[in-house]
Design an enzyme around this catalytic site. Sequence first.
Site, mmCIF file in Angstrom:
data_model
loop_
_atom_site.group_PDB
_atom_site.id
_atom_site.type_symbol
_atom_site.label_atom_id
_atom_site.label_comp_id
_atom_site.label_asym_id
_atom_site.label_seq_id
_atom_site.Cartn_x
_atom_site.Cartn_y
_atom_site.Cartn_z
ATOM 1 C CD GLU A 118 -2.410 39.642 4.973
ATOM 2 O OE1 GLU A 118 -1.437 39.204 4.351
ATOM 3 O OE2 GLU A 118 -3.633 39.525 4.697
ATOM 4 C CG HIS A 162 0.916 41.897 0.445
ATOM 5 N ND1 HIS A 162 1.617 41.526 1.872
ATOM 6 C CD2 HIS A 162 -0.142 41.212 0.342
ATOM 7 C CE1 HIS A 162 0.514 41.058 2.455
ATOM 8 N NE2 HIS A 162 -0.482 40.531 1.570
ATOM 9 C CG HIS A 183 -4.812 42.113 0.314
ATOM 10 N ND1 HIS A 183 -5.039 42.159 1.649
ATOM 11 C CD2 HIS A 183 -3.577 41.112 0.211
ATOM 12 C CE1 HIS A 183 -4.378 41.422 2.344
ATOM 13 N NE2 HIS A 183 -3.368 40.660 1.400
ATOM 14 C CD GLU A 184 -2.066 40.026 -3.154
ATOM 15 O OE1 GLU A 184 -0.808 40.089 -2.786
ATOM 16 O OE2 GLU A 184 -3.054 39.359 -2.332
HETATM 17 CO CO CO Z 1 -1.953 39.173 2.151
#
Ligand code: CO
Length: 497
Positions: A290, A264, A260-261
Amino acid sequence: MKYKAYKERLTKIADIGYSIALLGWDQETYMPEKGAGFRAQQIATLSGLVHENFTDKELGKILKKLDENPKKLNEKQRRNITHTLKDYKRQKKYTRDFVELLSRTTSECFQSWQKARKENNFKLYAPHLTKMIALKRKETDLLGYKKHPYDALVDQYEPGARVADLDVLFKDVREQLVGFVKKIAAAKQNDDKFMYLHYPKDKQWDFGIDLLKQMHYDFAAGRQDISAHPFTTSFNAKDVRVTTRISEDNLKSMIWSCIHEGGHGLYEQGLPDSEYGLPLGEAISLGIHESQSRLWENMVGRGLPYWKANMPLLQKYFPENLKNISAEQFYKASNIVTPSFIRTEADELTYHFHILIRYEIEKALMEGKLQVKDLPEYWNARYKEYLGIKVPNDAEGVLQDIHWSHGSIGYFPTYSLGSFYAAQFYATAKKEVKSLEGKIESGNMLPLLEWLREKIHKHGKYYSAEELCKKVTGEKLNFAHFMNYAKEKYSGIYNIK
Ligand code: CO
């Protein structure tokens, strides 16, 4: 010449702003605990400088001049000016009295929230939250809005998003997703017990680094560290930091927070550094940000092709725990759908019920139709209705999130928007990148990253979220793409006809 003066001013503000970000990163990762007091003071001083510089009358004059003579600018410059002028005007609407009152209320509200959650006592929080909500309603008047007061607040996180559109999306969530999740609940459930065996920290760390490298996260322009809550922060496109957390008895926690990160981080590393400090050098919105993390986390990182690629490596790290687990079993175990109380631990489907509930509450609070004292009852009733579960206590219910105590009203919807954009982008990527999932299955993530770079990252804030979505996918945000993704994936996993 005026544009040069504008750029110099914005660059200086960015230099201070990113220095604050660096202090913030350090505070969450390496700062010794006794450093907290002066660190808060240092951050406050620099934040004051940013505010001073950004609301400077001279900057206002420069912006006005540039805005009145658009022919002297190219399209990129024009768009930078439009964005900055909008932000400038917004900042100017806040009176000093309001800012001070909001800052005081926020710190009291946050402290009372911490105490209330620890002691499971909503009454400690209620008077402070009541004050906060009153201030937020006042803020919507200060900022102004055309149709709904909530529009003024959500615009700060998701420029251009409006209640009129969000209502349509969340109506779809209510009408389509609730029923589908009920079908899943009635189906035969999958086993994920092996995810909760003992997984030593250092090996998990190494596997996480391998995954980031495979995504082409650039370690010469970033690094990963450990923090209590995983996050991504950027000081410029050439220095983007991600953090993760590791729990030795839960393999899921590290793997998907890391991916997830990483998603980003890839977005930040792909922003144009020629536009450093200017709007076009920044991400479009929280929702689009996101979308990048969730596309990697869910569409890619919880997909079968991804685990066909990575299962052999994972088994090498943890042979005792996983030697008898196939990629298919791992895939199913990584996609367990089950209603739960805590938003941050929810699966990728029921997650949106948590957001739907918060959205309905925030809107009602801003309309004045719901009072803070009635929140717990309202909250629990919605959990019963949408998730079919009885909330055991307020600490695990209405007190679980930090957002309202910080005055962040209008933030929650961006989480759902992220997933919905992600599904829509991914559906387009599958059409445009030749045998995309075949490439993922062979461990080659580069074609996907190059597509994201070209279609999304490199534009910075040039397009609005809505413009970008239309340009990339041919239509505005449409919940049908998420629903199709959900149905196709989970009908397979749970054998639903
Ligand atoms: Co996030």
